[in-house]
Scaffold this active site. Structure first.
Site: not given
Length: 235
Positions: A153, A160
């Site tokens: 994560y 991102e």
């Protein structure tokens, strides 16, 4: 009659969810295999990575919008707000920062994001399929489902952010998806500022979502075998 109708509906919903999750599992497995082959087998560069996996990544990520609908109509027990934030954020990265810009496609964050996304989704969707079709989810799959997010994560989040950063120069210079005045609607919109605002707003949300996942993990692993079995069935 009402009970029979409810049972038939439940069977249909279960069949639909099994089909949806199987399709997503197959799709992200394909993306992961293509990703590995791109670098490990064919020895190709980052510049051509998105041309290899972009179409499939875009399709299966946009398909995940259905998961917001699933939560809204109550056929899955997911939190609607949390699901929306996760799906919307990922869709904006894929569609806006990567698919929409040549600079985002060459970001060093792209392989990091793709690796984390695909591996995590393979485990997540296989867990859902097993839950729907098997009497009990294999313990290894349960462990992976509630453990793999710990490294994936934050690494995916970093990927991102890097994709967004690499995309912003192209968005700024071209004005892509921005609306400037004057126009017939007397309305202006800057996608360049929007993507920056999203990145800034997402940063304080990241710890909350990350801690939420740890809370889910504690529920599964922190109270013994009996509770774990109950939660495995509930999830």
């Amino acid at each position: 009659m009402a009970q029979e109708k409810k049972e038939n509906q439940s069977v249909l919903v279960k069949g639909y969810l099994a089909l949806y999750n199987t399709a997503q599992f197959a799709g992200w497995t394909y993306i992961f295999v293509q990703f590995i082959q791109h670098f490990a087998v064919h020895g190709q560069s980052l510049d051509t990575l998105w041309s290899r996996v972009g179409q499939a990544t875009f399709f299966f990520q946009m398909l995940a919008i259905l998961e917001v609908v699933h939560a809204m109509v109550g056929i899955v027990p997911s939190n609607v707000a949390m699901t929306f934030l996760q799906v919307f954020g990922r869709c904006m990265i894929v569609a806006g920062a990567i698919e929409g810009t040549p600079t985002g496609q060459k970001s060093p964050g792209l392989p990091l994001a793709l690796f984390c996304w695909s591996l995590t989704e393979i485990i997540r969707y296989s867990y859902y399929v097993a839950h729907l079709l098997l009497p009990a989810v294999p313990s290894l799959l349960v462990w992976l489902r509630y453990t793999i997010f710990i490294p994936m994560y934050p690494c995916g989040f970093l990927g991102e952010l890097l994709c967004s950063y690499w995309a912003q120069s192209y968005i700024r210079d071209t004005g892509k998806w921005s609306v400037e005045l004057p126009n017939r609607f007397n309305f202006s919109f800057s996608f360049y500022y929007f993507i920056w605002i999203m990145a800034v707003c997402y940063m304080p949300l990241f710890p909350q979502m990350y801690l939420h996942m740890f809370a889910q993990r504690r529920k599964v692993f922190g109270r013994g075998t009996q509770t774990r079995q109950k939660l495995t069935k509930a999830n």
